[in-house]
Design a protein around this motif. Structure first.
Motif, PDB file in Angstrom:
ATOM      1  N   LEU A   1     -29.516   3.165 -27.367  1.00  0.00           N
ATOM      2  CA  LEU A   1     -29.461   2.006 -28.252  1.00  0.00           C
ATOM      3  C   LEU A   1     -28.534   0.932 -27.688  1.00  0.00           C
ATOM      4  O   LEU A   1     -27.439   1.252 -27.211  1.00  0.00           O
ATOM      5  CB  LEU A   1     -28.954   2.436 -29.634  1.00  0.00           C
ATOM      6  N   VAL A   2     -28.976  -0.311 -27.791  1.00  0.00           N
ATOM      7  CA  VAL A   2     -28.166  -1.439 -27.340  1.00  0.00           C
ATOM      8  C   VAL A   2     -28.188  -2.522 -28.416  1.00  0.00           C
ATOM      9  O   VAL A   2     -29.251  -3.075 -28.721  1.00  0.00           O
ATOM     10  CB  VAL A   2     -28.681  -2.010 -26.012  1.00  0.00           C
TER      11      VAL A   2
ATOM     12  N   ALA B   1     -31.906  -2.620 -29.826  1.00  0.00           N
ATOM     13  CA  ALA B   1     -33.077  -2.237 -29.057  1.00  0.00           C
ATOM     14  C   ALA B   1     -32.966  -0.782 -28.617  1.00  0.00           C
ATOM     15  O   ALA B   1     -31.924  -0.358 -28.104  1.00  0.00           O
ATOM     16  CB  ALA B   1     -33.211  -3.139 -27.838  1.00  0.00           C
ATOM     17  N   ALA B   2     -34.036  -0.053 -28.807  1.00  0.00           N
ATOM     18  CA  ALA B   2     -34.055   1.363 -28.463  1.00  0.00           C
ATOM     19  C   ALA B   2     -34.935   1.618 -27.254  1.00  0.00           C
ATOM     20  O   ALA B   2     -35.945   0.930 -27.051  1.00  0.00           O
ATOM     21  CB  ALA B   2     -34.561   2.172 -29.653  1.00  0.00           C
TER      22      ALA B   2
ATOM     23  N   ALA C   1     -15.733  -6.762 -38.005  1.00  0.00           N
ATOM     24  CA  ALA C   1     -15.811  -5.376 -37.564  1.00  0.00           C
ATOM     25  C   ALA C   1     -16.685  -5.291 -36.322  1.00  0.00           C
ATOM     26  O   ALA C   1     -17.383  -6.243 -35.961  1.00  0.00           O
ATOM     27  CB  ALA C   1     -16.418  -4.493 -38.657  1.00  0.00           C
ATOM     28  N   VAL C   2     -16.632  -4.127 -35.706  1.00  0.00           N
ATOM     29  CA  VAL C   2     -17.632  -3.786 -34.706  1.00  0.00           C
ATOM     30  C   VAL C   2     -18.776  -3.124 -35.460  1.00  0.00           C
ATOM     31  O   VAL C   2     -18.559  -2.187 -36.227  1.00  0.00           O
ATOM     32  CB  VAL C   2     -17.071  -2.845 -33.633  1.00  0.00           C
ATOM     33  N   TYR C   3     -19.965  -3.641 -35.231  1.00  0.00           N
ATOM     34  CA  TYR C   3     -21.150  -3.129 -35.910  1.00  0.00           C
ATOM     35  C   TYR C   3     -21.940  -2.254 -34.929  1.00  0.00           C
ATOM     36  O   TYR C   3     -22.224  -2.674 -33.803  1.00  0.00           O
ATOM     37  CB  TYR C   3     -22.010  -4.273 -36.430  1.00  0.00           C
ATOM     38  N   TYR C   4     -22.286  -1.068 -35.398  1.00  0.00           N
ATOM     39  CA  TYR C   4     -22.995  -0.100 -34.579  1.00  0.00           C
ATOM     40  C   TYR C   4     -24.354   0.217 -35.195  1.00  0.00           C
ATOM     41  O   TYR C   4     -24.467   0.360 -36.414  1.00  0.00           O
ATOM     42  CB  TYR C   4     -22.221   1.209 -34.500  1.00  0.00           C
TER      43      TYR C   4
ATOM     44  N   TRP D   1     -25.973   6.685 -30.743  1.00  0.00           N
ATOM     45  CA  TRP D   1     -25.211   5.499 -31.139  1.00  0.00           C
ATOM     46  C   TRP D   1     -25.244   4.450 -30.026  1.00  0.00           C
ATOM     47  O   TRP D   1     -25.250   4.782 -28.842  1.00  0.00           O
ATOM     48  CB  TRP D   1     -23.748   5.875 -31.404  1.00  0.00           C
ATOM     49  N   GLY D   2     -25.225   3.202 -30.456  1.00  0.00           N
ATOM     50  CA  GLY D   2     -25.055   2.119 -29.508  1.00  0.00           C
ATOM     51  C   GLY D   2     -23.583   1.894 -29.221  1.00  0.00           C
ATOM     52  O   GLY D   2     -22.717   2.567 -29.787  1.00  0.00           O
TER      53      GLY D   2
END
Length: 124
Positions: free
Chosen positions: A4-5, A23-24, A92-95, A114-115
């Motif tokens: 994941l990115v 994107a997966a 925040a950092v969003y994952y 996880w990205g």
């Protein structure tokens, strides 16, 4: 496992909007339930929203309901998070995360991939 990115993070003023993408690759995207989490400064990672494999069902925390919308395009192997009316405390950092099961869950330990995360900063 799927890779994941995330993309689409950045700096936005309070009340503004951002659209995150994830994107997966490396797996059959439509077999994965997808979720978005976030981790603010000095805080634990928290669940934000998730979407079923088909996109027909979602689960969203109350604090962002009506402002954040998750969606997916299985043809493009991509999940999105549209965020409106952003607040400074949502910095925040969003994952994004993938779960190889069908049940919508909020526990981060139930997600398999996880990205790297994308930074969202909301200025006041």
């Amino acid at each position: 496992q799927v890779q994941l990115v995330e993309s689409g993070g950045g700096l936005v003023q309070a009340g503004g909007s951002l659209r995150l993408s994830c994107a997966a690759s490396g797996g059959t995207f439509s077999r994965y339930l997808m979720g978005w989490f976030r981790q603010g400064p000095g805080k634990e990672r928290e669940f934000v929203t998730a979407i079923s494999r088909s996109g027909g069902s979602t689960d969203t925390v109350d604090s962002v309901k009506g402002r954040f919308t998750i969606s997916r395009d299985n043809a493009k192997n991509t999940v999105y998070l549209q965020m409106n009316s952003l607040k400074p405390e949502e910095t925040a950092v969003y994952y994004c995360a993938a779960r190889y099961r069908s049940s919508l869950v909020r526990d981060s330990h139930e997600y398999n991939s996880w990205g790297q995360g994308t930074q969202v900063t909301v200025s006041s």
